[in-house]
Design a protein around this motif. Structure first.
Motif, PDB file in Angstrom:
ATOM      1  N   HIS A 134       0.748  -1.134   0.076  1.00  0.00           N
ATOM      2  CA  HIS A 134      -0.156  -0.189  -0.035  1.00  0.00           C
ATOM      3  C   HIS A 134       0.865   1.338  -0.097  1.00  0.00           C
ATOM      4  O   HIS A 134       0.414   2.203   0.654  1.00  0.00           O
ATOM      5  N   ALA A 135       1.971   1.140  -0.407  1.00  0.00           N
ATOM      6  CA  ALA A 135       2.868   2.349  -0.403  1.00  0.00           C
ATOM      7  C   ALA A 135       4.042   2.286  -1.332  1.00  0.00           C
ATOM      8  O   ALA A 135       4.485   1.066  -1.735  1.00  0.00           O
ATOM      9  N   THR A 136       4.353   3.357  -2.130  1.00  0.00           N
ATOM     10  CA  THR A 136       5.349   3.228  -3.059  1.00  0.00           C
ATOM     11  C   THR A 136       6.537   4.446  -2.760  1.00  0.00           C
ATOM     12  O   THR A 136       6.245   5.458  -2.719  1.00  0.00           O
ATOM     13  N   HIS A 137       7.784   4.015  -2.610  1.00  0.00           N
ATOM     14  CA  HIS A 137       8.953   4.946  -2.307  1.00  0.00           C
ATOM     15  C   HIS A 137       9.609   5.138  -3.576  1.00  0.00           C
ATOM     16  O   HIS A 137       9.789   4.367  -4.444  1.00  0.00           O
ATOM     17  N   GLU A 138       9.999   6.264  -4.021  1.00  0.00           N
ATOM     18  CA  GLU A 138      10.819   6.812  -4.973  1.00  0.00           C
ATOM     19  C   GLU A 138      11.920   7.868  -4.473  1.00  0.00           C
ATOM     20  O   GLU A 138      11.690   8.744  -4.069  1.00  0.00           O
ATOM     21  N   ILE A 139      13.042   7.520  -4.864  1.00  0.00           N
ATOM     22  CA  ILE A 139      14.106   8.113  -4.503  1.00  0.00           C
ATOM     23  C   ILE A 139      15.035   8.214  -5.604  1.00  0.00           C
ATOM     24  O   ILE A 139      15.202   7.435  -6.822  1.00  0.00           O
ATOM     25  N   PHE A 158      28.128  22.251 -12.121  1.00  0.00           N
ATOM     26  CA  PHE A 158      27.523  20.993 -11.430  1.00  0.00           C
ATOM     27  C   PHE A 158      26.635  20.907 -10.432  1.00  0.00           C
ATOM     28  O   PHE A 158      27.283  21.698  -9.391  1.00  0.00           O
ATOM     29  N   LEU A 159      25.714  20.606 -10.099  1.00  0.00           N
ATOM     30  CA  LEU A 159      24.867  20.620  -9.034  1.00  0.00           C
ATOM     31  C   LEU A 159      23.942  19.279  -8.905  1.00  0.00           C
ATOM     32  O   LEU A 159      23.042  19.207  -9.769  1.00  0.00           O
ATOM     33  N   PRO A 160      24.083  18.410  -8.045  1.00  0.00           N
ATOM     34  CA  PRO A 160      23.157  17.308  -7.775  1.00  0.00           C
ATOM     35  C   PRO A 160      21.931  17.784  -6.956  1.00  0.00           C
ATOM     36  O   PRO A 160      21.973  18.464  -5.889  1.00  0.00           O
ATOM     37  N   ILE A 161      20.866  17.183  -7.323  1.00  0.00           N
ATOM     38  CA  ILE A 161      19.567  17.755  -7.036  1.00  0.00           C
ATOM     39  C   ILE A 161      18.817  16.279  -6.485  1.00  0.00           C
ATOM     40  O   ILE A 161      18.459  15.393  -7.121  1.00  0.00           O
ATOM     41  N   PRO A 162      18.406  16.113  -5.111  1.00  0.00           N
ATOM     42  CA  PRO A 162      17.905  15.055  -4.507  1.00  0.00           C
ATOM     43  C   PRO A 162      16.384  15.258  -4.911  1.00  0.00           C
ATOM     44  O   PRO A 162      15.709  16.168  -5.006  1.00  0.00           O
ATOM     45  N   PHE A 163      15.749  13.806  -4.742  1.00  0.00           N
ATOM     46  CA  PHE A 163      14.507  13.829  -4.950  1.00  0.00           C
ATOM     47  C   PHE A 163      13.940  12.736  -4.103  1.00  0.00           C
ATOM     48  O   PHE A 163      14.318  11.623  -4.118  1.00  0.00           O
ATOM     49  N   TYR A 164      12.759  12.672  -3.346  1.00  0.00           N
ATOM     50  CA  TYR A 164      12.296  11.493  -2.617  1.00  0.00           C
ATOM     51  C   TYR A 164      10.687  11.717  -2.707  1.00  0.00           C
ATOM     52  O   TYR A 164      10.121  12.813  -2.423  1.00  0.00           O
ATOM     53  N   ARG A 165       9.802  10.858  -3.013  1.00  0.00           N
ATOM     54  CA  ARG A 165       8.520  10.696  -2.956  1.00  0.00           C
ATOM     55  C   ARG A 165       8.038   9.551  -2.108  1.00  0.00           C
ATOM     56  O   ARG A 165       8.532   8.473  -2.699  1.00  0.00           O
ATOM     57  N   LEU A 166       6.872   9.755  -1.556  1.00  0.00           N
ATOM     58  CA  LEU A 166       6.226   8.616  -0.764  1.00  0.00           C
ATOM     59  C   LEU A 166       4.741   8.821  -1.314  1.00  0.00           C
ATOM     60  O   LEU A 166       4.048   9.994  -1.130  1.00  0.00           O
ATOM     61  N   THR A 167       4.124   7.742  -1.726  1.00  0.00           N
ATOM     62  CA  THR A 167       2.682   7.661  -2.045  1.00  0.00           C
ATOM     63  C   THR A 167       2.049   6.537  -1.302  1.00  0.00           C
ATOM     64  O   THR A 167       2.678   5.473  -1.362  1.00  0.00           O
ATOM     65  N   PHE A 168       0.979   6.720  -0.463  1.00  0.00           N
ATOM     66  CA  PHE A 168       0.312   5.728   0.163  1.00  0.00           C
ATOM     67  C   PHE A 168      -1.119   5.956   0.421  1.00  0.00           C
ATOM     68  O   PHE A 168      -1.586   7.081   0.169  1.00  0.00           O
TER      69      PHE A 168
END
Length: 795
Positions: free
Chosen positions: A747-752, A785-795
Motif C-alpha cells: 500500500h505504499a511506493t517509495h521513489e528516490i 555541476f549541481l546534484p538535486i535530490p528527490f524523494y516521494r512517498l505515495t500511500f
C-alpha cells in the motif's frame, strides 16, 4: 554550500528510505486500474466498450458500464490497454505505470469512426500515437505530455516548462529561469491556460509581463495529460504568437483516500486526495509546498540570495446528476528573495546579483475558478467558467557605494521602488456539438475584466516616475471551430477568432485552417496556417514618457496588436509500434510590431527574457520580423524497458527596428539539439532502478555589447546599440544524468532519485555586466555541476 547541502540531504533521505523498507512485509502484487470512457466531442459515456490488457495471457479485460466506467486489478509494473467499440476508432493507452501506493485513474475519450458505404475502414489511427493531442482541432506543431514524462526526464525538475524545452522548436538555455523560446519568438508571447482559463504567469518570482521564472507554481503531481503547441494552433487560443501551454488538473480519487509526501528541487510538499463520503462520487485533492532552500536556511544552511516561497493547490469535482459536473480549483503562491551587493562574488562571476545594487522583491499570485459542464444530449456539451486572479510584484532597489578600492560599504541609497498589482475576473462560455461522424463544431466567448495599479519610481541618481496608473480595461474574445472529415484519409480543421481590447479600442480577426492527409496506415502529411495576434505587456502600455516641460504622457497607449502569419507543413511516420519520426518546416512573418518612432535598434521582439519591465516610450506598430526553420523529432515511447527522444531544430530569427537594419533577435541561436534516453531495470520483485540521460547543445544568444569607454565616463553600463544583437555568445552545452530507485511496499511506493545537473560542469555564459568599482566588464556563468535530490512517498 549548495553542493554540501544537497549531499547531506540526499544521505539523510537514503538512510530513512532504507530503514523504512524493514517495516513492511510482503508487498501486494496488484493495484486497481480504473477510468471513464467518453465521446471526444459530446462527453457522453461510451457504454459497453471492451478494455483489454495487451499481451496478457490468459486475456485480461472488462467492459464499460452504463456510465462509461471500467475497473481492472492488474499486476504492479507497466501495462498497455486497448479499447474497442463498434463505430469508434480504436484507442491504445501505452505505458500505464502501476504502483502499490496509488490507484491508477484514467480519463479517456474515443472518436467516432468515419464510415461510408463502399469505403474501407480507417487505416491511419492517430489514437495509436501516444503523443496525440487532447485538442482534436490541432493539426500540427502539438505535443501532448504526461506528468510521468515531466518527472522522468533528466534536468526537468518536475517543471512543465523545463520539460517542454526538450521538444523540437523549443529552446531553454537559461539555467536561472524556465523561460522557453519557441521558433525564435520572445518568451513573453506564451499563452498559459489551465482547465480552460487563461491564467497569469504561473511561476514563483514571475514578473508581470513575462511568462517564466525560476520555480514553477504548477505541481506536476496534480496535472493530467496536457498539450503544448508551438504554432498555427486552433482558433480557441488567442493573444499568443509563440506557443500555448494548455494544462489540465486531474481529478482526485473518488473512492479512497491517498496521500503524498515529497522533497525535491521545487520544495517540500504534502498532499492528500479522496472522496467526501462513501456515498458520493465527489472528490478533492490538495497540496501544499514550501521552499526547500528556505526551510534549510531556518536551520543554518545559508546561501546568498535564499529564495523563500510557498504555494497551495486545491481542486474539487462534484457530479451533478447524470449529465453535469461542477468543478472548482484554487492556486496561490508567495515568494520573496533578497540580493545584497556586498554578498556578490565578483571573482567567480555570480549570475544572480550585482555588486553595486541591493535588490528586494516580493511576489504574490492567486487564481481560482469554478466551472459547470453539462451534457445536453449525446451530441452536445456546454461549459461555463467563472474565474479570478490577482498578481502583485513589489521591488525595492538600493545603490551601494563602496570606499575607494575596497568592498567596505559607505552608503546604501534607495534608487528604485515599484509596486505592480493586476486583478482579473473572467467569464468563459463554450460548447461542442457533434453534427455527425464527419463533422464537429465548437465555439465560445471569453471575457477578461482587468483592473490594475502600477507604480514605478526611480529615485537615484535622478528622480523619475516611469509608471503611475490606476485603471481598468476589458479583453473580449469570440471563436468558432469546425472539424470536417472529407474522406477516410483527409481531415479539415478550420476556425475563426476575434479579439477586442477596450484600452485603446483595437480589434483583430484571425482565421485558422489546417489539413491532415493519411498517406497510408503509418504516415501522414499535415499543413496549417494561422493568423495570430498578441497584445503588448500591460506595463508597456502604461509607461510614462517625460515631456520637456516636466509633465508625463502615456505615449504607448495606442499600440495595437503585434501580428504574424504562421505557415507550417509536416510529415510524420510510425516506424514501428513505438517509434515515430516527425519533420516540420515553418515560416512566420511578423508585422505591426511596436518599434521606436525615432531611428534605433529597439523592437518589442527583443523583450521577454528578464525580470525588469520594459522602459521604452513613443512606440508605433511599424516593425517587422521573420522566423523560419525546420524541426525533426525521432521518438521511441517507453516500451520494453527503455525510451529515447532526439529533437533537432535549425532556424533563423530576425527583426527590423526603426533604423531599418535587419538584426538577429536575442533568441536566434540558429540550432538546438536535444538527446534523451532512459532505461528501467527490475531489481528483485519489488524494486526498479531507472537511469535517465539528457544532452543539450544550442548556439549562443545575441547580445547588446557594453561600451567600456562610455561606461567608464558614465559610471554605469552603457551599451553600443549601433551594434545591438550582432555579437553572439559562445554556444550552450549541458548534460544531465538522473538515477532513481522505486520500491513498492504494501500500500505504499517509495521513489528516490538524484539528478546530476550539468554533469560535466560546463561553463555556459549567463551575461556580461559592467562593474564601476573595478571599471571592467565581467562575465557571469550559469549553473555549474549541481546534484538535486528527490524523494516521494505515495500511500
Amino acid at each position: 554550500m549548495k553542493t554540501l547541502f544537497t549531499s547531506l540531504l540526499f544521505a539523510t533521505l537514503l538512510s530513512g528510505f532504507g530503514g523504512s523498507s524493514l517495516v513492511y512485509g510482503q508487498v501486494s502484487k496488484q493495484q486497481v486500474v480504473r477510468g471513464q470512457l467518453r465521446d471526444a466531442v459530446s462527453q457522453s459515456p461510451v457504454v459497453g466498450a471492451t478494455v483489454v490488457v495487451v499481451g496478457s495471457s490468459p486475456l485480461v479485460g472488462t467492459t464499460t458500464d452504463s456510465n462509461g466506467n471500467f475497473r481492472l486489478s492488474l499486476a504492479l509494473g507497466r501495462a498497455t490497454l486497448k479499447i474497442t467499440y463498434t463505430g469508434y476508432e480504436e484507442v491504445l493507452v501505452p505505458d500505464v505505470v502501476i504502483n502499490a501506493g496509488k490507484e491508477v485513474i484514467l480519463d479517456l475519450s474515443m472518436t467516432e469512426a468515419f464510415t461510408s458505404l463502399n469505403e474501407v475502414t480507417v487505416t491511419y489511427n492517430r489514437n495509436d500515437d501516444p503523443t496525440v493531442a487532447n485538442n482534436e482541432m490541432a493539426t500540427v506543431s502539438t505535443r501532448s505530455f504526461s506528468p510521468s514524462e515531466t518527472l522522468r526526464y533528466a534536468g526537468s525538475l518536475g517543471d512543465p516548462s523545463r520539460m517542454a524545452a526538450n521538444f523540437a522548436g523549443v529552446s531553454g538555455a537559461n539555467d536561472a529561469r524556465n523561460d522557453i523560446v519557441v521558433r525564435g519568438n520572445s518568451p513573453a508571447s506564451v499563452l498559459w491556460r489551465l482547465d480552460g482559463v487563461n491564467i497569469p504567469n504561473p511561476n514563483h518570482f514571475g514578473a508581470l509581463g513575462t511568462s517564466g521564472g525560476p520555480v514553477s507554481m504548477l505541481n506536476t503531481n496534480l496535472l493530467a495529460k496536457s498539450d503544448f503547441m508551438s504554432g498555427a494552433f486552433p482558433a480557441e487560443y488567442a493573444n499568443a504568437l509563440g506557443s500555448v501551454f494548455d494544462l489540465r488538473l486531474r481529478k482526485g480519487n473518488d473512492e479512497k483516500y491517498e496521500y503524498l509526501a515529497q522533497i525535491a528541487f521545487n520544495g517540500v510538499e504534502v498532499g492528500a486526495e479522496g472522496p467526501y463520503s462513501k456515498k458520493s462520487k465527489a472528490s478533492f485533492l490538495a497540496n501544499y509546498r514550501y521552499s526547500l532552500f528556505g526551510l534549510m536556511s531556518n536551520i543554518g544552511f545559508e546561501i546568498a540570495g535564499t529564495p523563500y516561497y510557498q504555494d497551495f493547490t486545491f481542486k474539487t469535482d462534484v457530479p451533478i446528476g447524470k449529465k453535469g459536473n461542477l468543478s472548482a480549483w484554487v492556486i496561490g503562491g508567495k515568494s520573496r528573495i533578497t540580493f545584497l551587493g556586498e554578498d556578490v562574488d565578483t571573482e567567480t562571476g555570480d549570475a544572480y546579483g550585482e555588486e553595486n545594487t541591493n535588490t528586494r522583491v516580493n511576489y504574490e499570485t492567486g487564481m481560482a475558478a469554478v466551472s459547470y459542464e453539462h451534457r445536453f444530449s449525446n451530441k452536445t456539451v456546454g461549459k461555463i467558467v467563472f474565474s479570478a486572479s490577482r498578481t502583485f510584484e513589489g521591488f525595492e532597489g538600493d545603490t551601494v557605494i563602496y570606499a575607494p578600492d575596497s568592498k567596505v560599504v559607505l552608503h546604501e541609497i534607495e534608487s528604485q521602488n515599484a509596486d505592480f498589482t493586476n486583478e482579473k475576473m473572467s467569464v468563459n462560455a463554450s460548447f461542442a456539438h457533434k453534427i455527425s461522424a464527419r463533422s464537429k463544431l465548437s465555439g465560445g466567448v471569453i471575457l477578461d475584466f482587468n483592473r490594475y495599479n502600477l507604480q514605478d519610481k526611480q529615485l537615484y541618481p535622478t528622480q523619475l516616475t516611469t509608471r503611475n496608473s490606476d485603471g481598468q480595461t476589458l479583453i473580449s474574445q469570440a471563436y468558432v471551430q469546425w472539424k470536417y472529415r472529407l474522406s477516410q484519409a483527409l481531415t479539415l480543421n478550420t476556425g475563426m477568432t476575434g479579439m477586442h481590447y477596450e484600452l485603446n479600442n483595437s480589434a483583430v480577426l484571425e482565421p485558422r485552417i489546417g489539413f491532415s492527409y493519411a498517406l497510408n496506415s503509418r504516415s501522414a502529411l499535415n499543413v496549417a496556417y494561422g493568423l495570430h495576434s498578441n497584445l503588448q505587456p500591460l506595463l508597456l502600455y502604461n509607461y510614462q514618457t517625460q515631456n520637456p516641460d516636466g509633465t508625463y504622457s502615456l505615449t504607448n497607449k495606442d499600440m495595437g496588436f503585434t501580428r504574424s502569419h504562421h505557415f507550417v507543413t509536416g510529415y510524420e511516420r510510425n516506424l514501428s509500434a513505438s517509434i515515430r519520426l516527425k519533420v516540420e518546416a515553418y515560416y512566420q512573418s511578423l508585422f505591426n510590431v511596436p518599434i521606436s518612432s525615432t531611428p534605433n535598434y529597439y523592437s518589442v521582439l527583443v523583450e521577454g527574457a528578464n525580470f525588469a519591465p520594459t522602459n521604452q516610450g513613443n512606440l508605433v506598430n511599424e516593425g517587422t520580423g521573420r522566423n523560419y526553420g525546420v524541426e525533426m523529432t525521432l521518438e521511441k515511447s517507453f516500451s520494453k524497458g527503455y525510451y529515447f527522444l532526439l529533437t533537432t531544430s535549425l532556424f533563423d530569427s530576425k527583426y527590423k527596428g526603426s533604423d531599418g537594419v535587419e538584426r538577429n533577435t536575442p533568441f536566434n541561436s540558429h540550432y538546438v539539439v536535444n538527446v534523451l534516453a532512459g532505461k528501467e531495470i527490475a531489481l528483485g520483485r519489488n524494486g526498479l532502478l531507472s537511469l535517465n540521460w539528457k544532452l543539450t547543445s544550442t548556439g549562443g544568444r545575441y547580445i547588446r555589447p557594453i561600451d567600456l569607454a562610455a561606461s567608464e565616463v558614465a559610471g554605469r553600463a552603457v551599451y553600443n546599440d549601433a551594434n545591438a544583437f550582432l555579437q553572439q555568445q559562445s554556444g550552450y552545452f549541458r548534460t544531465d544524468f538522473k538515477v532513481g530507485y522505486k520500491l513498492n511496499r504494501p500500500h505504499a511506493t517509495h521513489e528516490i532519485a538524484i539528478d546530476l545537473q550539468n554533469f560535466t560542469n560546463n561553463q555556459n555564459v549567463f551575461q556580461q555586466a559592467y562593474n564601476p568599482r573595478t571599471n571592467r566588464i565581467g562575465t557571469a556563468y550559469q549553473q555549474g555541476f549541481l546534484p538535486i535530490p528527490f524523494y516521494r512517498l505515495t500511500f
